[in-house]
Design an enzyme around this catalytic site. Structure first.
Site, PDB file in Angstrom:
ATOM      1  N   ARG A   1       0.846  -1.182   0.000  1.00 27.35           N
ATOM      2  CA  ARG A   1       0.000   0.000   0.000  1.00 27.35           C
ATOM      3  C   ARG A   1       0.887   1.238   0.000  1.00 27.35           C
ATOM      4  NH1 ARG A   1      -3.002   3.029   4.815  1.00 27.35           N
ATOM      5  NH2 ARG A   1      -3.980   4.580   3.500  1.00 27.35           N
TER       6      ARG A   1
ATOM      7  N   HIS B   1      -3.199  10.881   0.518  1.00 26.86           N
ATOM      8  CA  HIS B   1      -2.677  10.648   1.869  1.00 26.86           C
ATOM      9  C   HIS B   1      -2.082  11.964   2.370  1.00 26.86           C
ATOM     10  CE1 HIS B   1      -1.380   7.207   4.668  1.00 26.86           C
ATOM     11  NE2 HIS B   1      -1.074   8.312   5.298  1.00 26.86           N
TER      12      HIS B   1
ATOM     13  N   GLU C   1      -7.679   8.267   6.248  1.00 24.99           N
ATOM     14  CA  GLU C   1      -7.977   8.862   7.555  1.00 24.99           C
ATOM     15  C   GLU C   1      -8.511  10.291   7.501  1.00 24.99           C
ATOM     16  OE1 GLU C   1      -4.865   8.598  10.440  1.00 24.99           O
ATOM     17  OE2 GLU C   1      -4.631   6.434  10.242  1.00 24.99           O
TER      18      GLU C   1
ATOM     19  N   ASN D   1      -7.637   1.562   9.636  1.00 26.21           N
ATOM     20  CA  ASN D   1      -6.392   1.772  10.371  1.00 26.21           C
ATOM     21  C   ASN D   1      -6.705   1.678  11.852  1.00 26.21           C
ATOM     22  OD1 ASN D   1      -5.337   2.302   7.878  1.00 26.21           O
ATOM     23  ND2 ASN D   1      -4.857   4.451   8.282  1.00 26.21           N
TER      24      ASN D   1
ATOM     25  N   TYR E   1      -4.736   1.217  15.796  1.00 30.72           N
ATOM     26  CA  TYR E   1      -3.483   1.168  16.544  1.00 30.72           C
ATOM     27  C   TYR E   1      -3.643   0.936  18.040  1.00 30.72           C
ATOM     28  CZ  TYR E   1      -0.981   3.109  12.482  1.00 30.72           C
ATOM     29  OH  TYR E   1      -0.429   3.303  11.233  1.00 30.72           O
TER      30      TYR E   1
ATOM     31  N   GLU F   1      -3.650  -0.296   8.020  1.00 32.47           N
ATOM     32  CA  GLU F   1      -2.531   0.099   8.885  1.00 32.47           C
ATOM     33  C   GLU F   1      -2.731  -0.481  10.278  1.00 32.47           C
ATOM     34  OE1 GLU F   1      -1.644   4.309   9.264  1.00 32.47           O
ATOM     35  OE2 GLU F   1      -2.000   4.630   7.131  1.00 32.47           O
TER      36      GLU F   1
END
Ligand SMILES: *[C@@H]1O[C@H](CO)[C@@H](O)[C@H](O)[C@H]1NC(C)=O
Ligand SMILES: *[C@@H]1O[C@H](CO)[C@@H](O)[C@H](O)[C@H]1NC(C)=O
Ligand SMILES: *[C@@H]1O[C@H](CO)[C@@H](O)[C@H](O)[C@H]1NC(C)=O
Length: 528
Positions: A104, A149, A206, A347, A349, A416
């Site tokens: 990606r 991005h 995002e 994504n 985390y 991600e």
């Protein structure tokens, strides 16, 4: 009755067997399905460098880091970064070494359209991405391309960036240019029996982060107009996404055999206590952070989440605004947005705790006041190098389940997931992080029935971590930013990830023995 009981025992037995199989202590080898794809991710501004060469125009992050170096932790910028513009062959070699199925990366808008407008195309920029894609295909690696991005061309930022509704049109022209170009490429390449070009597309990465932190906080363009510009940005981005998805669907999808989605980010939000208020605060946060973009696209209802609509309308009116600070879609826009996806990019985390925090109505407006929540993290959650990123693997399983329940179990690609640490090759904590989060993902997949099709680790290489500069390292490969050649060296986690990507099984126990792996290519210290 007897049949019911019989079925129940069969189901119990199956459930038991499945959980035994997935329980690491009993059956330690956790494997992912055959079609599950492992990959890694990067983004243009964070790795490419070459900010002012070969016809590239100035991007919003170029301008921001150059005019406000003091806002970046180590006063650095992406002028050179990993120099991937010149060293993409190195990157592809690492991808090959890892044995990943997909890569990606993002296309820099100002590199292909230097002023942002489609009237001027930079042939060198287009050639760079063509070469990269060629090289990926040559090595059997599928490109997954993010169209945006965060690096908006500066001339478009000068027009107000994403707060200006016309940006949706310019984004569509940029996207069309890209899609057309790669479609044309595909034809020539097909003639060479070369395989397909780009099948997987993401419109945006995002939007929560670049709208909330960019137009309501410290990220570029640093407007700090929370509760106003962040919503305008989100509105334009959603309209732009719908327009590009519908264009792709109509004009390209059938003969490209491609898939388009959008990458949204969701940290897991857990109620700080079992109280009703905290439960509501947690759900409200998920809606403000994720539903803001997911509800218009992935819910059957469409449009903004009702709780967001209600609270922002209400507070705006009590602030004496004549209209809500959260804009309205036309009925046509609601329809175009609803279902505008082939898959969801996610994504993820970390995890936060939510507790309710109502403040009196006040000015200026703030996103946080609209949301009315206080977030925190437990002090005993393992840390990373980033102050926001605590290691909480169980939050990943809850995130995936929440998405499944809220949006009818859409196909999800984890675009991600990763951890920042200090410099150093022996990154056992990164290996543990990946192991923990993938066990959570595996449980969501096999026990809970979440439709997850792939996983991309963030990131392939250490890179420019936005406001944190080069101080926080996410790479499977360490990068020496003081060397001219930006030397890339595999960390222990690279060896681990390679074993994982090739076998599709989690090496067990967590710190497996990597001696069999690519020994000739990796430094001797990995053969432990
Ligand atoms: C490009 O930027 C660098 C600084 O990163 C500067 O030294 C150089 O002169 C610039 N080159 C051009 C052609 O403007
Ligand atoms: C809105 O207007 C009313 C009436 O003029 C005033 O009392 C109130 O303080 C205003 N609210 C805010 C948040 O300024
Ligand atoms: C790893 O494997 C090698 C060769 O099979 C063996 O000699 C070594 O003891 C193993 N190391 C660990 C930590 O299990």
């Amino acid at each position: 009755m007897i049949m019911d009981a019989l079925w129940q025992s069969v189901i119990l037995l199956i459930t038991f067997w499945t959980s035994v199989r997935s329980y690491p202590g009993v059956y330690s080898k956790l494997c992912f399905p055959k079609d599950f794809m492992f990959g890694v991710a990067t983004a243009a501004y964070q790795i490419e460098g070459a900010w002012n060469v070969s016809g590239k125009g100035e991007g919003m992050w170029d301008r921001y880091t150059h005019t406000h170096p003091e806002r970046v932790f180590d006063h650095s910028n992406g002028d050179i970064a990993d120099d991937s513009y010149h060293r993409y062959m190195d990157d592809v070699r690492l991808l090959k070494e890892l044995g990943v199925k997909f890569y990606r990366f993002s296309i820099s808008w100002p590199r292909v359209l230097p002023t942002g407008f489609a009237n001027e195309i930079n042939p060198d920029g287009v050639k760079y991405y063509k070469n990269l894609i060629d090289e990926l295909h040559y090595n059997g690696i599928e490109p997954l391309v993010t169209m945006y991005h965060w690096d908006l061309p500066q001339p478009l930022q000068d027009l107000g960036g994403w707060t200006n509704p016309i940006m949706a049109d310019y984004f569509q022209e940029y996207a069309k240019e890209r899609t057309t170009h790669f479609t044309r490429l595909r034809l020539t390449v097909l003639l060479d029996a070369f395989g397909s070009r780009v099948r997987f597309w993401l419109t945006f990465n995002e939007p929560l982060t670049f709208c909330h932190d960019g137009y309501g906080g410290d990220d570029a363009p640093g407007h700090r107009a929370s509760g106003l510009e962040d919503y305008l940005c989100g509105h334009t981005v959603l309209r732009a996404h719908a327009a590009v998805y519908r264009m792709f669907q109509q004009d390209y999808q059938r003969w490209l055999n491609g898939f388009m989605g959008i990458t949204l980010d969701l940290a897991w939000i857990e109620p700080a206590s079992p109280s009703q208020e905290d439960e509501e605060a947690a759900e409200r946060t998920r809606q403000f952070f994720f539903g803001w973009f997911a509800h218009p696209i992935f819910s059957t209802q469409g449009d903004y989440p009702p709780i967001m609509r209600k609270r922002i309308d209400d507070i705006s009116s009590r602030q004496n605004f004549t209209r809500s600070r959260l804009p309205h879609f036309t009925p046509q826009e609601v329809t175009a947005l609803r279902g505008s996806f082939d898959f969801m990019g996610l994504n993820h985390y970390t995890t936060y705790l939510a507790t309710t925090r109502e403040v009196p109505v006040r000015l200026p407006p703030l996103f946080d006041d609209d949301m009315g929540v206080k977030l925190s993290q437990k002090p005993d959650w393992p840390k990373s190098k980033s102050n926001w990123l605590k290691v909480v693997p169980w939050g990943f399983r809850k995130t995936l389940n929440w998405i499944k329940d809220r949006y009818g179990n859409p196909p999800v690609l984890v675009t991600e997931n990763g951890i920042s640490l200090d410099r150093g090759l022996d990154d056992a904590r990164r290996v543990h992080y990946i192991d923990g989060y993938l066990r959570a993902l595996h449980a969501a997949l096999t026990l809970d029935g979440c439709r997850v099709y792939g996983y991309a680790y963030w990131s392939l290489v250490d890179n420019f971590e936005w406001m944190r500069g080069y101080s926080e390292r996410f790479g499977l490969y360490e990068v020496d930013f003081s060397s001219r050649s930006r030397t890339r060296t595999p960390r222990r986690s690279a060896a681990y990830f390679a074993q994982l990507a090739r076998s599709r099984c989690l090496p067990a126990p967590a710190l497996a023995n990597f001696t069999r792996l690519q020994r000739s290519r990796l430094p001797a210290k990995f053969a432990f």
